[in-house]
Design an enzyme around this catalytic site. Structure first.
Site, mmCIF file in Angstrom:
data_model
loop_
_atom_site.group_PDB
_atom_site.id
_atom_site.type_symbol
_atom_site.label_atom_id
_atom_site.label_comp_id
_atom_site.label_asym_id
_atom_site.label_seq_id
_atom_site.Cartn_x
_atom_site.Cartn_y
_atom_site.Cartn_z
ATOM 1 N N LYS A 82 0.858 -1.200 0.000
ATOM 2 C CA LYS A 82 0.000 0.000 0.000
ATOM 3 C C LYS A 82 0.887 1.239 0.000
ATOM 4 O O LYS A 82 1.884 1.292 0.734
ATOM 5 C CB LYS A 82 -0.909 -0.016 1.236
ATOM 6 C CG LYS A 82 -1.940 1.126 1.246
ATOM 7 C CD LYS A 82 -2.908 1.015 2.416
ATOM 8 C CE LYS A 82 -3.945 2.131 2.401
ATOM 9 N NZ LYS A 82 -4.927 2.028 3.501
ATOM 10 N N SER A 163 -9.933 2.124 2.574
ATOM 11 C CA SER A 163 -9.057 2.865 1.691
ATOM 12 C C SER A 163 -8.007 2.009 1.000
ATOM 13 O O SER A 163 -7.345 2.460 0.075
ATOM 14 C CB SER A 163 -8.333 3.952 2.486
ATOM 15 O OG SER A 163 -7.468 3.350 3.449
ATOM 16 N N SER A 187 -10.275 0.047 6.949
ATOM 17 C CA SER A 187 -9.685 0.031 5.604
ATOM 18 C C SER A 187 -8.976 -1.244 5.184
ATOM 19 O O SER A 187 -8.563 -1.355 4.034
ATOM 20 C CB SER A 187 -8.714 1.194 5.451
ATOM 21 O OG SER A 187 -9.425 2.367 5.237
HETATM 22 N N1 GLN Z 1 -13.339 4.762 5.936
HETATM 23 C C1 GLN Z 1 -12.795 5.268 7.171
HETATM 24 C C2 GLN Z 1 -12.369 6.690 6.981
HETATM 25 O O1 GLN Z 1 -12.580 7.194 5.926
HETATM 26 C C3 GLN Z 1 -11.638 4.410 7.608
HETATM 27 C C4 GLN Z 1 -10.425 4.605 6.804
HETATM 28 C C5 GLN Z 1 -9.289 3.763 7.250
HETATM 29 O O2 GLN Z 1 -9.455 2.765 7.946
HETATM 30 N N2 GLN Z 1 -8.095 4.168 6.870
HETATM 31 O O3 GLN Z 1 -11.838 7.306 7.818
#
Ligand code: GLN
Length: 490
Positions: A82, A163, A187
């Site tokens: 990532k 994400s 995410s």
């Molecule tokens: N979807 C959540 C956010 O937008 C979690 C994102 C994540 O876990 N990095 O904050």
């Protein structure tokens, strides 16, 4: 040739590792097959930066090790990373324009751990900007397309979740064997659910955050996305470990979850939080009921438990995470890193324009929210209160874990949605994607998402197993047993 390549890329981590060690296949040929597969799948936009030359060099070295019979845990295994893990001399963008040309001079601990065990880096996977999102549509480098398609609208491009959508799409499309990901509120697990892959968010502090772009420092955790539970057990064994460079790293012994694996759910008391099972869709109800039957057949006892704080998890997350983000992102000011706006009148104008042009809309929204809730006038009514709620959520989990070994919930509220639909959703609807996952980050406890079934039109749905702090081995054991028993449903 094409068939051979598909065969090579169909091997999961466990099988590939065996064939590499027995010299049935070579690290060089495996890596070449994956490089071609990655390049052929560019339409998915799963990678921000491809590193085929680096992969080839690494494969040569792995080849020699394997020839000598001293292959390490991930020797010759092609991986996706990532793009928020800093990789030395390889561009690392966090999906943001502000870091478009940032080349870190150092390696994150997680990626160093992978390199030390012989992992091959195919490239840096696409992600929501600074990991903010649930669909991988906020990346400066464009959205990721899921390799998954619904059986009823085959032409429609779907999101891979977010994400860590690039990592999830790459694993699901067989263009990497496994990938690293990060989870601040869901995410790792939500994209795993959307793409029919496995994703584990470990206990906070299991994996070092050193060299990982910070989003919400008290919530961020690294973890793998893989094709199977066993693959995840191998990946996490390598990624995790105490690191003196991260003050929040847990000083606990490194474990090999794969070697210690004992797939079983027999005699386990599994808690079903009633609040998580209200108003589920028809598809999710059916899949969860089947999954519970499977667990019962494996000898687990399912008992109802109550986690009343569920409704307060998202609101407190969306105070704490943006607060920490606004502070973490203050470092991107056009002076020390990456992008700087040109044609500016003075230094204030430089800061202003750099951050306005360098950050996308969702990131700026979070900075606004975070700055607001940390302001003198609002601090007590938002930030302090959210921290109190967080404590209560933690306590509630601790209490429930006095009576059950593991908790199960759905991972996400449904299957993947369309790439076109994402931008039309309002922010709160998007945030609701993580309603079942964020509470674990707030409580610092581990959770794994495993494919459980599909919607009527064939979209994957995941089940989430949750355990108390440092219970990763238990989660692997129960989810491996579940995965083995549930094969015909996914
Ligand atoms: N979807 C959540 C956010 O937008 C979690 C994102 C994540 O876990 N990095 O904050």
């Amino acid at each position: 040739m094409a068939k051979e390549r598909n065969d090579l890329c169909a091997l999961g981590l466990v099988a590939a590792r065996e064939k590499l060690r027995s010299k049935e296949i070579s690290a060089v040929e495996l890596t070449e097959a994956y490089i071609t597969a990655m390049q052929d799948a560019r339409g998915l936009n799963a990678f921000i930066t491809e590193t085929p030359e680096l992969a080839r060099e690494q494969a040569q070295r792995s080849e020699q090790k394997l020839m000598r019979g001293d292959g390490r845990l991930l020797e010759g295994i092609p991986l996706g990373i990532k793009d928020l893990f800093c990789t030395k001399n390889v561009r690392t963008t966090a999906g943001s324009r502000i870091l478009e040309n940032f080349v870190p001079p150092y390696e994150s601990t997680v990626t160093q751990n992978l390199l030390d065990e012989g992992g091959i880096f195919l490239g840096k996977t696409n992600m929501d900007e600074f990991a903010m999102g649930s669909a991988t549509i906020t990346s400066y480098f464009g959205p990721v397309i899921s390799p998954i398609r619904s059986t009823t609208s085959i032409d429609k491009d779907l999101v891979p979740g977010g994400s860590s959508g690039g990592s999830a799409a790459a694993v699901a499309a067989n263009i990497v064997i496994a990938a690293t990901a990060s989870d601040t509120g869901g995410s790792i697990r939500q994209p795993a659910s959307f793409t029919g892959t496995v994703g584990i968010k470990p206990t906070y502090g299991r994996c070092s955050r050193y060299g990982m772009m910070a989003f919400g420092s008290s919530l961020d955790q690294a973890g793998p996305i893989t094709r199977t539970v066993r693959d995840a057990a191998i990946m996490l064994s390598v990624m995790a470990g105490y690191d003196a460079k991260d003050s929040t790293s847990l000083n606990v012994p490194k474990q090999n979850y794969f070697d210690a694996l004992q797939p079983s759910a027999k005699g386990l008391k599994i808690g079903l939080p009633v609040e998580y099972f209200q108003n589920l869709s028809e598809d999710l109800t059916r899949v969860m009921n089947n999954s519970l039957d499977t667990l019962r057949a494996l000898g687990a006892e399912i008992v109802e438990v109550s986690l009343k704080m569920l409704n307060y998890a998202l609101p407190s997350y969306y105070v704490i995470a943006p607060a920490e983000a606004s502070s973490n992102l203050a470092r991107y000011d056009g002076v020390k890193y990456g992008f700087r706006a040109s044609k500016v009148d003075n230094v204030n104008d430089m800061y202003d324009r750099t951050r306005r042009l360098g950050f996308g809309k969702e990131v700026r929204r979070r900075i606004f929210i975070g700055t607001h809730v940390l302001s003198v006038a609002e601090y007590d009514s938002y930030y302090v209160r959210a921290q109190k709620v967080r404590q209560k959520i933690k306590q509630e989990f601790e209490e429930v874990f006095r009576t059950v070994d593991v908790i199960v919930t759905p991972t996400a509220t449904g299957g993947a949605f369309g790439v076109e639909e994402g931008p039309k959703m309002n922010a709160v609807d998007m945030y609701l994607n993580d309603v079942f996952t964020v509470s674990l980050n707030l409580a610092c406890i581990p959770g794994i998402s495993v494919p459980a079934g599909t919607t009527k039109n064939g979209l994957p749905l995941g089940i989430q197993f949750v355990g108390p702090q440092l219970s990763e081995q238990r989660l692997f054991d129960v989810s491996a047993a579940f995965e083995d028993a549930n094969r015909e449903n996914v």
